[in-house]
Scaffold this motif. Structure first.
Motif, PDB file in Angstrom:
ATOM      1  N   PHE A 275       8.466   1.437  12.856  1.00 39.82           N
ATOM      2  CA  PHE A 275       7.381   1.119  13.779  1.00 39.82           C
ATOM      3  C   PHE A 275       7.303   2.172  14.884  1.00 39.82           C
ATOM      4  O   PHE A 275       6.215   2.639  15.240  1.00 39.82           O
ATOM      5  N   LEU A 276       8.464   2.570  15.394  1.00 43.20           N
ATOM      6  CA  LEU A 276       8.442   3.608  16.423  1.00 43.20           C
ATOM      7  C   LEU A 276       8.006   4.949  15.862  1.00 43.20           C
ATOM      8  O   LEU A 276       7.448   5.775  16.584  1.00 43.20           O
ATOM      9  N   GLU A 277       8.237   5.159  14.571  1.00 38.25           N
ATOM     10  CA  GLU A 277       7.750   6.389  13.943  1.00 38.25           C
ATOM     11  C   GLU A 277       6.229   6.481  14.077  1.00 38.25           C
ATOM     12  O   GLU A 277       5.678   7.552  14.359  1.00 38.25           O
ATOM     13  N   THR A 278       5.561   5.355  13.894  1.00 39.56           N
ATOM     14  CA  THR A 278       4.103   5.321  14.043  1.00 39.56           C
ATOM     15  C   THR A 278       3.701   5.619  15.482  1.00 39.56           C
ATOM     16  O   THR A 278       2.802   6.431  15.741  1.00 39.56           O
ATOM     17  N   LEU A 279       4.373   4.976  16.448  1.00 37.12           N
ATOM     18  CA  LEU A 279       4.044   5.208  17.863  1.00 37.12           C
ATOM     19  C   LEU A 279       4.346   6.646  18.278  1.00 37.12           C
ATOM     20  O   LEU A 279       3.570   7.268  19.003  1.00 37.12           O
TER      21      LEU A 279
ATOM     22  N   SER B 276      11.695  -3.261   4.505  1.00 35.35           N
ATOM     23  CA  SER B 276      12.350  -3.700   3.267  1.00 35.35           C
ATOM     24  C   SER B 276      12.786  -2.515   2.417  1.00 35.35           C
ATOM     25  O   SER B 276      13.867  -2.535   1.810  1.00 35.35           O
ATOM     26  N   ARG B 277      11.968  -1.472   2.383  1.00 35.44           N
ATOM     27  CA  ARG B 277      12.388  -0.259   1.656  1.00 35.44           C
ATOM     28  C   ARG B 277      13.662   0.322   2.274  1.00 35.44           C
ATOM     29  O   ARG B 277      14.559   0.781   1.558  1.00 35.44           O
ATOM     30  N   LEU B 278      13.740   0.314   3.594  1.00 42.84           N
ATOM     31  CA  LEU B 278      14.927   0.836   4.277  1.00 42.84           C
ATOM     32  C   LEU B 278      16.151  -0.042   4.016  1.00 42.84           C
ATOM     33  O   LEU B 278      17.271   0.465   3.911  1.00 42.84           O
ATOM     34  N   ILE B 279      15.955  -1.351   3.920  1.00 38.94           N
ATOM     35  CA  ILE B 279      17.067  -2.250   3.590  1.00 38.94           C
ATOM     36  C   ILE B 279      17.596  -1.928   2.193  1.00 38.94           C
ATOM     37  O   ILE B 279      18.813  -1.810   1.986  1.00 38.94           O
ATOM     38  N   PHE B 280      16.688  -1.781   1.234  1.00 37.96           N
ATOM     39  CA  PHE B 280      17.119  -1.384  -0.113  1.00 37.96           C
ATOM     40  C   PHE B 280      17.893  -0.065  -0.059  1.00 37.96           C
ATOM     41  O   PHE B 280      18.939   0.088  -0.707  1.00 37.96           O
ATOM     42  N   ALA B 281      17.363   0.900   0.699  1.00 37.16           N
ATOM     43  CA  ALA B 281      18.009   2.214   0.781  1.00 37.16           C
ATOM     44  C   ALA B 281      19.407   2.103   1.391  1.00 37.16           C
ATOM     45  O   ALA B 281      20.380   2.647   0.844  1.00 37.16           O
ATOM     46  N   ALA B 282      19.520   1.401   2.522  1.00 45.56           N
ATOM     47  CA  ALA B 282      20.810   1.268   3.205  1.00 45.56           C
ATOM     48  C   ALA B 282      21.834   0.571   2.326  1.00 45.56           C
ATOM     49  O   ALA B 282      23.028   0.890   2.366  1.00 45.56           O
ATOM     50  N   ALA B 283      21.364  -0.394   1.529  1.00 44.89           N
ATOM     51  CA  ALA B 283      22.260  -1.151   0.655  1.00 44.89           C
ATOM     52  C   ALA B 283      22.581  -0.416  -0.635  1.00 44.89           C
ATOM     53  O   ALA B 283      23.458  -0.843  -1.398  1.00 44.89           O
ATOM     54  N   GLY B 284      21.859   0.675  -0.903  1.00 46.44           N
ATOM     55  CA  GLY B 284      22.066   1.401  -2.147  1.00 46.44           C
ATOM     56  C   GLY B 284      21.616   0.611  -3.364  1.00 46.44           C
ATOM     57  O   GLY B 284      22.152   0.780  -4.463  1.00 46.44           O
ATOM     58  N   GLU B 285      20.613  -0.257  -3.172  1.00 39.43           N
ATOM     59  CA  GLU B 285      20.123  -1.124  -4.250  1.00 39.43           C
ATOM     60  C   GLU B 285      18.838  -0.553  -4.847  1.00 39.43           C
ATOM     61  O   GLU B 285      17.952  -0.095  -4.119  1.00 39.43           O
ATOM     62  N   LYS B 286      18.725  -0.631  -6.147  1.00 36.71           N
ATOM     63  CA  LYS B 286      17.533  -0.133  -6.829  1.00 36.71           C
ATOM     64  C   LYS B 286      16.419  -1.171  -6.787  1.00 36.71           C
ATOM     65  O   LYS B 286      16.672  -2.377  -6.869  1.00 36.71           O
ATOM     66  N   PHE B 287      15.189  -0.671  -6.659  1.00 39.48           N
ATOM     67  CA  PHE B 287      14.012  -1.543  -6.723  1.00 39.48           C
ATOM     68  C   PHE B 287      12.839  -0.704  -7.191  1.00 39.48           C
ATOM     69  O   PHE B 287      12.859   0.526  -7.114  1.00 39.48           O
ATOM     70  N   GLU B 288      11.812  -1.390  -7.688  1.00 38.74           N
ATOM     71  CA  GLU B 288      10.594  -0.709  -8.099  1.00 38.74           C
ATOM     72  C   GLU B 288       9.624  -0.712  -6.926  1.00 38.74           C
ATOM     73  O   GLU B 288       9.197  -1.777  -6.468  1.00 38.74           O
TER      74      GLU B 288
ATOM     75  N   PHE C 256       0.848  -1.195   0.000  1.00 34.23           N
ATOM     76  CA  PHE C 256       0.000   0.000   0.000  1.00 34.23           C
ATOM     77  C   PHE C 256       0.886   1.249   0.000  1.00 34.23           C
ATOM     78  O   PHE C 256       2.092   1.170   0.257  1.00 34.23           O
ATOM     79  N   ASN C 257       0.293   2.390  -0.249  1.00 36.86           N
ATOM     80  CA  ASN C 257       1.004   3.657  -0.129  1.00 36.86           C
ATOM     81  C   ASN C 257       1.061   4.033   1.349  1.00 36.86           C
ATOM     82  O   ASN C 257       0.362   4.926   1.833  1.00 36.86           O
ATOM     83  N   ALA C 258       1.896   3.296   2.069  1.00 36.55           N
ATOM     84  CA  ALA C 258       2.022   3.433   3.521  1.00 36.55           C
ATOM     85  C   ALA C 258       3.356   2.820   3.930  1.00 36.55           C
ATOM     86  O   ALA C 258       3.968   2.073   3.169  1.00 36.55           O
ATOM     87  N   ARG C 259       3.803   3.133   5.152  1.00 32.98           N
ATOM     88  CA  ARG C 259       5.027   2.501   5.660  1.00 32.98           C
ATOM     89  C   ARG C 259       4.731   1.042   6.015  1.00 32.98           C
ATOM     90  O   ARG C 259       5.272   0.137   5.411  1.00 32.98           O
TER      91      ARG C 259
ATOM     92  N   ARG D  72      11.118  10.037   0.331  1.00 30.73           N
ATOM     93  CA  ARG D  72      10.033   9.058   0.217  1.00 30.73           C
ATOM     94  C   ARG D  72       8.675   9.756   0.278  1.00 30.73           C
ATOM     95  O   ARG D  72       8.548  10.877   0.799  1.00 30.73           O
ATOM     96  N   PRO D  73       7.629   9.110  -0.241  1.00 31.02           N
ATOM     97  CA  PRO D  73       6.281   9.686  -0.119  1.00 31.02           C
ATOM     98  C   PRO D  73       5.883   9.883   1.339  1.00 31.02           C
ATOM     99  O   PRO D  73       6.178   9.023   2.182  1.00 31.02           O
ATOM    100  N   LYS D  74       5.240  10.971   1.647  1.00 29.38           N
ATOM    101  CA  LYS D  74       4.794  11.249   3.019  1.00 29.38           C
ATOM    102  C   LYS D  74       3.453  10.530   3.255  1.00 29.38           C
ATOM    103  O   LYS D  74       2.493  10.739   2.519  1.00 29.38           O
ATOM    104  N   THR D  75       3.437   9.678   4.267  1.00 34.48           N
ATOM    105  CA  THR D  75       2.221   8.933   4.605  1.00 34.48           C
ATOM    106  C   THR D  75       1.988   8.990   6.103  1.00 34.48           C
ATOM    107  O   THR D  75       2.918   9.201   6.878  1.00 34.48           O
ATOM    108  N   GLU D  76       0.730   8.764   6.505  1.00 37.49           N
ATOM    109  CA  GLU D  76       0.382   8.846   7.937  1.00 37.49           C
ATOM    110  C   GLU D  76       0.928   7.657   8.723  1.00 37.49           C
ATOM    111  O   GLU D  76       1.177   7.768   9.909  1.00 37.49           O
ATOM    112  N   ARG D  77       1.036   6.497   8.065  1.00 39.90           N
ATOM    113  CA  ARG D  77       1.471   5.311   8.804  1.00 39.90           C
ATOM    114  C   ARG D  77       2.294   4.403   7.923  1.00 39.90           C
ATOM    115  O   ARG D  77       2.357   4.598   6.714  1.00 39.90           O
TER     116      ARG D  77
END
Length: 205
Positions: A162-166, A18-30, A9-12, A200-205
């Motif tokens: 997850f803590l971002e949500t809390l 997994s998005r953060l893992i891709f980012a930290a690794a510098g790997e491209k994904f769709e 979904f358009n949400a965290r 990244r896209p700004k989402t509420e959760r």
């Protein structure tokens, strides 16, 4: 080069680790994000009719923890040896204990009841889960700011969103847990992660 597509979904939610893992690794994904009203037309395309799903070279893998663990191992964010990987898994499983306590409240439809349950959760339930995480960090973190081995792993990347949500619900949740607060700050110092968080896209959760 493998090709990666991540469906969610358009949400965290359960895909953000997994998005953060891709980012930290510098790997491209769709990064394929569905608005909730459009999800029913794509549901049948997924192996179990649910998301997140990771597609690797045309083969779809469901289940958020399996996806994150696979990516972390592939990109060297799972721990440096078998025992470190087990320690990372222990931290992640402890976070799932916290998630299991929180999700039924988060999904409560009756708003008055939800607020009552949230108040109780923040007052009575949350502290013990955060203390459990700090206990494991002291055991496995070698005195550093990361949960395991004094280096970034997917345990840190799971905790952050997850803590971002809390924190969005109660900005004081980490006031009594300075180590956990520092852990999130250290994750955000990583240049690749910082760039992802900024764009990244700004989402509420």
């Amino acid at each position: 080069m493998p090709s990666y597509k991540l469906y969610y979904f358009n949400a965290r939610g359960f895909a953000e680790v997994s998005r953060l893992i891709f980012a930290a690794a510098g790997e491209k994904f769709e990064d394929i994000r569905y608005e909730r009203e459009h999800w029913p037309e794509h549901k049948a395309e997924m192996p179990l009719g649910q998301i997140p799903v990771l597609e690797v070279d045309g083969v779809k893998l469901p289940q958020s923890a399996a996806i994150a663990r696979f990516l972390a191992k592939r990109f060297n964010l799972a721990g440096k040896d078998d025992f470190e990987q087990a320690q990372v898994d222990a931290v992640v499983d402890t976070m799932y204990d916290l998630l299991k306590a929180f999700l039924p409240i988060f999904r409560e439809q009756d708003e008055a009841k939800k607020q009552e349950l949230l108040k109780k959760f923040f007052a009575e339930e949350l502290a013990k889960h955060l203390q459990n995480l700090e206990t494991l960090a002291k055991l496995y973190g070698k005195g550093g700011p990361f949960f395991v081995g004094n280096h970034l792993t997917w345990a840190d990347l799971f905790f952050h969103p997850f803590l971002e949500t809390l924190l969005g619900m109660n900005g004081a949740v980490l006031d009594n847990n300075p180590w956990l607060k520092q852990n999130r700050a250290e994750v955000e110092k990583n240049p690749k992660i910082a760039e992802y968080l900024k764009t990244r896209p700004k989402t509420e959760r």
